[in-house]
Design a protein around this motif. Structure first.
Motif: not given
Ligand SMILES: [Zn+2]
Length: 115
Positions: A7-10, A70, A72-73
């Motif tokens: 995902c974008h934030c990992g 995710c 988060d992101c």
């Molecule tokens: Zn993420």
């Protein structure tokens, strides 16, 4: 080939092995909103580095496919489900793979909106 995805934030990270010969470009209400380009692989070819509890889940329709994203992101890099023959499958969102020339992969339009 082995691909790394995240995902974008990992928070969600994974590796997938296989030949990426085609991508499913589905026009259903869910795929079109998320912009999925899906690569279907047997579940054992997906190595998730993220604990199950760290991923949020979205289901709809028959709730047969678990779309993981995710918390988060917000990226939705993969989904988990079962093929009609009972084999566990993963659907990888190729937009979340690294080092992939997306434009060079054949896209197969699927009219999911009409299913
Ligand atoms: Zn993420």
């Amino acid at each position: 080939m082995r691909y790394h995805g995240s995902c974008h934030c990992g928070r969600i990270a994974f590796d997938v092995e296989g030949e990426l010969d085609q991508l499913i470009d589905c026009n259903c209400s869910h795929c079109s909103r998320k912009g999925y380009l899906l690569w279907f692989v047997p579940r054992e070819r997906l190595q998730l580095a993220t604990p199950d509890a760290d991923m949020a889940t979205y289901t709809f329709n028959k709730h047969a496919i678990k779309h993981r994203f995710c918390p988060d992101c917000g990226c939705a890099p993969l989904a988990l489900g079962t093929a009609p023959d009972g084999q566990p499958m993963a659907a990888i969102n190729a937009r979340c793979l690294e080092d992939l020339d997306l434009a060079g992969v054949k896209r197969v339009p699927v009219d999911g909106r009409s299913f």
